[in-house]
Scaffold this motif. Structure first.
Motif, PDB file in Angstrom:
ATOM      1  N   ALA A  21      43.474  42.190  49.435  1.00  0.00           N
ATOM      2  CA  ALA A  21      42.718  41.035  48.958  1.00  0.00           C
ATOM      3  C   ALA A  21      42.393  41.144  47.470  1.00  0.00           C
ATOM      4  O   ALA A  21      42.370  40.136  46.761  1.00  0.00           O
ATOM      5  CB  ALA A  21      41.432  40.884  49.763  1.00  0.00           C
ATOM      6  N   LEU A  22      42.166  42.367  47.003  1.00  0.00           N
ATOM      7  CA  LEU A  22      41.821  42.548  45.593  1.00  0.00           C
ATOM      8  C   LEU A  22      43.031  42.449  44.685  1.00  0.00           C
ATOM      9  O   LEU A  22      42.911  42.050  43.528  1.00  0.00           O
ATOM     10  CB  LEU A  22      41.138  43.905  45.389  1.00  0.00           C
ATOM     11  N   GLY A  23      44.196  42.823  45.186  1.00  0.00           N
ATOM     12  CA  GLY A  23      45.408  42.784  44.377  1.00  0.00           C
ATOM     13  C   GLY A  23      45.244  43.610  43.110  1.00  0.00           C
ATOM     14  O   GLY A  23      44.622  44.675  43.112  1.00  0.00           O
ATOM     15  N   ALA A  24      45.761  43.109  42.008  1.00  0.00           N
ATOM     16  CA  ALA A  24      45.712  43.833  40.732  1.00  0.00           C
ATOM     17  C   ALA A  24      44.285  44.043  40.238  1.00  0.00           C
ATOM     18  O   ALA A  24      44.013  45.006  39.520  1.00  0.00           O
ATOM     19  CB  ALA A  24      46.519  43.089  39.679  1.00  0.00           C
ATOM     20  N   ASP A  25      43.361  43.176  40.633  1.00  0.00           N
ATOM     21  CA  ASP A  25      41.968  43.343  40.211  1.00  0.00           C
ATOM     22  C   ASP A  25      41.371  44.640  40.746  1.00  0.00           C
ATOM     23  O   ASP A  25      40.433  45.183  40.170  1.00  0.00           O
ATOM     24  CB  ASP A  25      41.114  42.158  40.677  1.00  0.00           C
ATOM     25  N   GLY A  26      41.915  45.157  41.842  1.00  0.00           N
ATOM     26  CA  GLY A  26      41.418  46.392  42.431  1.00  0.00           C
ATOM     27  C   GLY A  26      41.561  47.600  41.529  1.00  0.00           C
ATOM     28  O   GLY A  26      40.840  48.590  41.692  1.00  0.00           O
ATOM     29  N   THR A  27      42.465  47.523  40.558  1.00  0.00           N
ATOM     30  CA  THR A  27      42.650  48.651  39.642  1.00  0.00           C
ATOM     31  C   THR A  27      41.452  48.834  38.713  1.00  0.00           C
ATOM     32  O   THR A  27      41.320  49.876  38.083  1.00  0.00           O
ATOM     33  CB  THR A  27      43.932  48.492  38.803  1.00  0.00           C
ATOM     34  N   ARG A  28      40.582  47.846  38.643  1.00  0.00           N
ATOM     35  CA  ARG A  28      39.389  47.930  37.793  1.00  0.00           C
ATOM     36  C   ARG A  28      38.283  48.772  38.427  1.00  0.00           C
ATOM     37  O   ARG A  28      37.330  49.127  37.761  1.00  0.00           O
ATOM     38  CB  ARG A  28      38.850  46.537  37.500  1.00  0.00           C
ATOM     39  N   ALA A  29      38.416  49.057  39.714  1.00  0.00           N
ATOM     40  CA  ALA A  29      37.398  49.820  40.441  1.00  0.00           C
ATOM     41  C   ALA A  29      37.720  51.313  40.393  1.00  0.00           C
ATOM     42  O   ALA A  29      38.881  51.713  40.316  1.00  0.00           O
ATOM     43  CB  ALA A  29      37.336  49.360  41.892  1.00  0.00           C
ATOM     44  N   THR A  30      36.678  52.116  40.464  1.00  0.00           N
ATOM     45  CA  THR A  30      36.836  53.548  40.654  1.00  0.00           C
ATOM     46  C   THR A  30      37.024  53.770  42.147  1.00  0.00           C
ATOM     47  O   THR A  30      36.321  53.166  42.960  1.00  0.00           O
ATOM     48  CB  THR A  30      35.573  54.294  40.162  1.00  0.00           C
TER      49      THR A  30
END
Length: 78
Positions: A21-30
């Motif tokens: 669900a997060l897709g590429a935005d998930g890379t912003r999370a630790t």
């Protein structure tokens, strides 16, 4: 953008759902794999009444157990 930390483990279908669900935005999370990080595993158990429930996501210091992916995405993109 908020400070987001995702606690997860391999093989967890709820973690996979969140990741997709997060897709590429998930890379912003630790990210912390609780099977490889004892401190992460202990933290997850502490905030989940002794249970190693994942995904546990901390957004700006507040833990969320198996949160709606939309909540996490909103925190990551602002």
């Amino acid at each position: 953008m908020s400070d987001v930390t995702i606690y997860w483990r391999p093989g967890c279908p709820f973690c996979t759902r969140l990741e997709r669900a997060l897709g590429a935005d998930g890379t912003r999370a630790t990210r912390h794999n609780i099977w490889e990080d004892d401190e992460a595993r202990e933290f997850v158990a502490m905030v989940n009444d002794g249970n190693e429930v994942v995904p546990t996501v901390v957004i700006d210091g507040r833990p969320h157990t198996n949160p709606d992916p939309a909540l996490v995405k909103k925190a990551l993109v602002g």
